[in-house]
Design an enzyme around this catalytic site. Structure first.
Site, short mmCIF file in Angstrom:
data_model
loop_
_atom_site.label_atom_id
_atom_site.label_comp_id
_atom_site.label_asym_id
_atom_site.label_seq_id
_atom_site.Cartn_x
_atom_site.Cartn_y
_atom_site.Cartn_z
N HIS A 85 -6.43 -4.88 1.46
CA HIS A 85 -5.95 -3.52 1.73
C HIS A 85 -4.50 -3.52 2.21
O HIS A 85 -3.72 -2.63 1.86
CB HIS A 85 -6.85 -2.78 2.74
N HIS B 299 -1.73 5.28 -0.29
CA HIS B 299 -2.79 4.89 -1.22
C HIS B 299 -2.62 5.53 -2.60
O HIS B 299 -2.91 4.90 -3.62
CB HIS B 299 -4.17 5.22 -0.65
N HIS C 163 3.22 -0.32 7.73
CA HIS C 163 4.00 0.65 6.95
C HIS C 163 5.44 0.76 7.43
O HIS C 163 6.38 0.80 6.65
CB HIS C 163 3.36 2.04 7.05
N ASP D 175 -1.47 -1.38 0.63
CA ASP D 175 -0.50 -0.58 1.39
C ASP D 175 0.93 -1.01 1.07
O ASP D 175 1.83 -0.18 0.92
CB ASP D 175 -0.72 -0.76 2.90
ZN LIG Z 1 -3.87 1.83 3.88
#
Ligand SMILES: [Zn+2]
Length: 311
Positions: free
Chosen positions: A236, A78, A263, A240
């Site tokens: 969101h 973030h 991720h 990311d």
């Molecule tokens: Zn996140």
């Protein structure tokens, strides 16, 4: 040109997973320095942790950077998104613990702090990474792809059984301050069943539903004062993705497509891009390229009120 901050800016909070208090101070750095974390709670040895794709230890829940001495910083995505979205290329990040503070679960505090501190131009061109041919990776029904483009575009598709999330898709051209305007206030989210299993495993100990994470439980949503966007979860995921892509070492010119990606898969994609001959080249940005970078054209008045309001 490359940018840094005009002065230092401090963020106090707790780690989402550790639940422990942490102070993070962003300090101006010279051209060519890049983005680097420094663990100030460790007295001896190599405490510098560069924010680069090849230092990522792949974990499903967050992005963790580890240096050659085993010193790590977790949940960097973030703050990395906030820096990339504001066009900050050089900063030293002093942090007195192993995890970046979660703040409100979005990048809003970071964007607000960066913009209130001010952005300093440096006398050196930006080094960017231009995608030259398509690269795609898949794992367990998820896919992440980078296609050639003369700008950064992020496209994301998610599909959750939770009726309050369901299927969401969004594509955004990151030029003209779009990150701060469209994505920066979207908060991290999870499912109620995930919270219970994470906490049983000693994770998400700093998570407070509605305060620093949106929690979905079937049709129920714990979101504090309500969702900030009707499609806050997919926004969101795009936030990311920007943070994880910025670990390339500079801005990326390419079209990223994430389908249920996380991720770990975005990092696998960067590794594949750098391992594929002819897939990427380093470029020194001219004026026309610089004008297409995220962070150019950022306007405070266009930032969502949630991001301007956060204390
Ligand atoms: Zn996140």
């Amino acid at each position: 040109m490359q940018n840094t901050l005009k002065a230092s800016v401090t963020f106090d909070g707790v780690g989402l997973h550790s639940g422990k208090p942490v102070r993070m101070i962003l300090k101006p750095a010279s051209a060519g320095h890049g983005i680097c974390f420094r663990r100030t709670d460790i007295a001896l040895g190599n405490t510098m942790v560069p924010a680069l794709w090849d230092r990522v230890e792949r974990t499903p829940l967050c992005t963790r950077l580890v240096n050659a001495s085993g010193v790590s910083v977790s949940t960097v995505e973030h703050i990395m998104a906030g820096l990339a979205g504001c066009g900050i290329h050089n900063v030293m990040i002093d942090i007195d613990g192993p995890e970046v503070p979660i703040m409100d679960g979005s990048s809003a505090h970071f964007v607000r702090g960066i913009m209130q501190t001010g952005i300093q131009r440096l006398a050196a061109p930006v080094t960017a990474y231009q995608i030259l041919k398509p690269v795609s990776v898949s794992h367990d029904g998820a896919t992440a792809t980078l296609l050639p483009s003369n700008r950064l575009t992020i496209e994301f598709h998610i599909d959750f059984a939770e009726t309050a999330i369901g299927r969401q898709s969004k594509t955004l051209d990151l030029r003209n301050g779009a990150f701060a305007r469209e994505l920066c206030d979207s908060r991290t989210f999870c499912r109620r069943v995930d919270v219970e299993s994470m906490q049983a495993n000693g994770l998400a100990l700093g998570g407070v539903p509605g305060e620093n994470a949106v929690v979905f439980d079937g049709p129920q949503v714990e979101s504090g004062a309500g969702l900030r966007h009707s499609d806050e979860p997919v926004r969101h995921k795009m936030l990311d993705a920007l943070g994880d892509l910025s670990l390339a070492g500079g801005p990326v010119f390419g079209h990223y497509i994430g389908e249920r990606a996380g991720h770990s898969l975005t990092n696998t994609l960067l590794r594949a891009v750098f391992a594929t001959p002819g897939a990427v080249r380093q470029v020194s940005c001219d004026a026309a390229m610089t004008a297409r970078l995220p962070g150019q054209g950022l306007v405070w008045a266009e930032i969502p009120t949630d991001a301007r309001r956060v204390a």
